[in-house]
Design a protein around this motif. Structure first.
Motif, short mmCIF file in Angstrom:
data_model
loop_
_atom_site.label_atom_id
_atom_site.label_comp_id
_atom_site.label_asym_id
_atom_site.label_seq_id
_atom_site.Cartn_x
_atom_site.Cartn_y
_atom_site.Cartn_z
N GLU A 28 0.51 -1.21 0.01
CA GLU A 28 0.04 -0.27 0.02
C GLU A 28 0.94 1.41 -0.06
OE1 GLU A 28 -3.44 1.44 -0.63
OE2 GLU A 28 -3.18 -0.59 -0.48
N ALA A 29 2.00 1.15 0.74
CA ALA A 29 2.88 2.21 0.97
C ALA A 29 3.44 2.80 -0.51
CB ALA A 29 3.99 2.19 1.80
N ARG A 30 3.92 1.61 -0.98
CA ARG A 30 4.74 1.78 -2.49
C ARG A 30 3.84 2.22 -3.44
NH1 ARG A 30 6.57 -3.48 -1.55
NH2 ARG A 30 8.35 -3.56 -0.01
N TRP A 31 2.35 1.73 -3.37
CA TRP A 31 1.31 2.20 -4.25
C TRP A 31 1.06 3.70 -4.26
CZ3 TRP A 31 -3.51 4.05 -4.03
CH2 TRP A 31 -4.27 4.12 -5.42
N LEU A 32 0.98 3.94 -2.98
CA LEU A 32 0.69 5.46 -2.76
C LEU A 32 1.78 6.28 -3.36
CD1 LEU A 32 -0.54 5.20 0.80
CD2 LEU A 32 -1.61 6.28 -1.05
N VAL B 297 4.72 9.27 3.72
CA VAL B 297 3.89 7.99 4.11
C VAL B 297 4.46 7.48 5.76
CG1 VAL B 297 3.88 5.63 3.55
CG2 VAL B 297 3.49 7.25 1.68
N ASP B 298 5.99 7.74 5.46
CA ASP B 298 6.73 7.40 6.80
C ASP B 298 6.10 8.26 7.85
OD1 ASP B 298 8.06 5.32 5.83
OD2 ASP B 298 9.98 6.36 5.69
N ILE B 299 5.94 9.52 7.60
CA ILE B 299 5.23 10.66 8.69
C ILE B 299 3.97 9.92 9.12
CG2 ILE B 299 4.59 12.74 9.30
CD1 ILE B 299 7.07 13.70 7.72
N ALA B 300 3.19 9.73 8.12
CA ALA B 300 1.84 9.38 8.50
C ALA B 300 1.73 7.81 9.32
CB ALA B 300 1.10 8.76 7.09
N CYS B 301 2.54 6.84 9.06
CA CYS B 301 2.48 5.73 10.04
C CYS B 301 3.19 6.11 11.26
CB CYS B 301 3.39 4.72 8.87
SG CYS B 301 2.67 4.11 7.51
N GLU B 302 4.26 6.87 11.14
CA GLU B 302 4.75 7.01 12.64
C GLU B 302 3.94 8.00 13.46
OE1 GLU B 302 8.69 8.92 11.19
OE2 GLU B 302 9.15 6.91 10.38
N ASN B 303 3.04 8.75 12.94
CA ASN B 303 2.33 9.87 13.73
C ASN B 303 0.92 9.38 13.78
OD1 ASN B 303 4.26 12.11 14.64
ND2 ASN B 303 5.04 11.62 12.49
N GLY B 304 0.46 8.83 12.87
CA GLY B 304 -1.09 8.41 12.86
C GLY B 304 -1.18 7.06 13.19
N LEU B 305 -0.23 6.13 13.20
CA LEU B 305 -0.34 4.62 13.69
C LEU B 305 0.57 4.32 14.82
CD1 LEU B 305 -0.49 3.10 9.95
CD2 LEU B 305 -2.64 3.21 11.72
N SER B 306 1.15 5.22 15.10
CA SER B 306 2.29 5.00 16.16
C SER B 306 3.40 4.13 15.88
CB SER B 306 1.68 4.74 17.54
OG SER B 306 0.94 6.11 17.95
N HIS B 307 3.63 3.80 14.47
CA HIS B 307 4.58 2.89 14.37
C HIS B 307 5.73 3.35 14.56
CE1 HIS B 307 2.02 0.30 11.20
NE2 HIS B 307 1.32 0.32 12.30
N GLY C 5 8.13 4.20 9.97
CA GLY C 5 7.50 4.08 8.74
C GLY C 5 8.12 3.02 7.79
N PRO C 6 7.30 2.57 6.77
CA PRO C 6 7.63 1.37 5.93
C PRO C 6 8.92 1.65 5.25
CG PRO C 6 5.61 2.23 5.10
CD PRO C 6 5.95 3.21 6.70
#
Ligand SMILES: NC(=O)c1ccc[n+]([C@@H]2O[C@H](COP(=O)([O-])OP(=O)(O)OC[C@H]3O[C@@H](n4cnc5c(N)ncnc54)[C@H](O)[C@@H]3O)[C@@H](O)[C@H]2O)c1
Length: 285
Positions: free
Chosen positions: A201-205, A216-226, A229-230
């Motif tokens: 999904e990350a690569r598709w975006l 995408v990394d910022i989104a996963c780190e700050n929105g999903l608390s990963h 990021g991928p």
């Protein structure tokens, strides 16, 4: 059945940590690796690691002496397999080599000794015809670094008995791990399947131009608390490793995995990730 003595085959990145973790808990453990240099390196690493634990006040001298006494590094497979109740194979990810080692294991251990593989992707049933009594054969999939990561995936193929699965679950708990049980075999098990879905999904975006990989990394780190990021994670695990996995998927399913061209061109340019200073991000500055 009761597990008292464990043999880890392969003393590389995974095998050495699985072996040491098992000896800490405290089981008797033997380790064998086909490469003598690896065994020497393992002995030095173990000594260093345990000295560090004492220096940091995490273990006492007495505890470390006990761990050292329980962990035996063997230079033959025969010696390593003597009287063991459980074998954890953690050798190179090559089906032909695993097959040959598991055949030897089956010939050398008791008929009720449990035999497991730490393979990242190969399901144990691939080897069910190489092992006498395959009801004792399963996947025991640890995560890297195995001393730290709690999760272990126990995979029970159709050939594997419930008793084997139960014993492995108990063994994982007894060694400080948090195991999960897969009742059927599936490519990638749980974590790698979920990771693959996120990565696709990350690569598709990014490929379709919806946003940058940084975002995408910022989104996963700050929105999903990963924690990462991928794309940052991919830099850590290695872009070349990702290409190998993608090549395998391409071969298996005949369809180009999402982001394949992007990953392939990065490998061609030598942007292999953090280990070489450049992947998606630049680590040289
Ligand atoms: N590295 C990871 O992140 C990770 C995570 C989970 C599972 N795994 C799996 O664990 C297994 C080992 O991976 P690793 O990262 O430790 O690899 P590694 O390359 O660090 O170690 C593999 C070891 O196997 C040894 N070996 C090769 N052939 C052998 C043989 N015939 N007999 C005995 N030893 C032999 C090599 O000398 C080497 O020391 C693989 O199946 C891999 O898929 C790896």
């Amino acid at each position: 059945m009761e597990i008292r003595k464990v043999c880890v085959i392969g003393g590389g990145a995974m095998g050495r940590q699985i072996a040491l973790n098992t000896a800490i808990y405290p089981f008797e453990v033997t380790v064998f690796d086909a490469n003598p240099a690896c065994l020497e390196d393992l002995a030095a690493w173990e000594k260093n690691y345990l000295a560090g634990r004492i220096a940091k006040g995490r273990m006492t001298e007495e505890q470390v002496a006990g761990i050292k006494a329980r962990l035996t590094i063997c230079d033959t497979l025969e010696a390593a397999l003597k009287d063991v109740d459980l074998v954890i194979e953690a050798i190179v990810e090559r089906e032909d080599i695993k097959r040959s080692v598991l055949k030897q294991v089956s010939d050398l251990v008791r008929p009720d000794t449990l035999i497991t593989t730490n393979s990242s992707r190969m399901v144990a049933s691939l080897f069910k015809n190489d092992v006498a009594n395959p009801s004792r054969l399963a996947n025991l999939h640890y995560f890297n670094p195995a001393l730290v990561m709690k999760l272990v995936e126990v995979v029970k193929g159709e050939h594997c008995s419930q008793e084997t699965a139960n014993t492995l679950m108990e063994f994982c708990k007894a060694t400080g791990k948090t195991p999960i049980l897969l009742n059927r075999e599936v490519d990638g098990f749980v974590v790698n399947r979920i990771l693959q879905a996120i990565n696709d999904e990350a690569r598709w975006l990014v490929q379709e131009g919806y946003c940058s990989y940084e975002d995408v990394d910022i989104a996963c780190e700050n929105g999903l608390s990963h924690p990462m990021g991928p794309f940052r994670l991919n830099d850590l695990t290695g872009i070349d490793v990702t290409l190998n996995v993608m090549d395998r998927r391409y071969e298996m399913f005949g369809e180009k995995p999402i982001g394949y061209d992007m990953i392939k061109s990065m490998v061609e340019e030598g942007r292999l990730g953090k280990k070489v200073g450049r992947g998606f991000y630049d680590y040289t500055k």
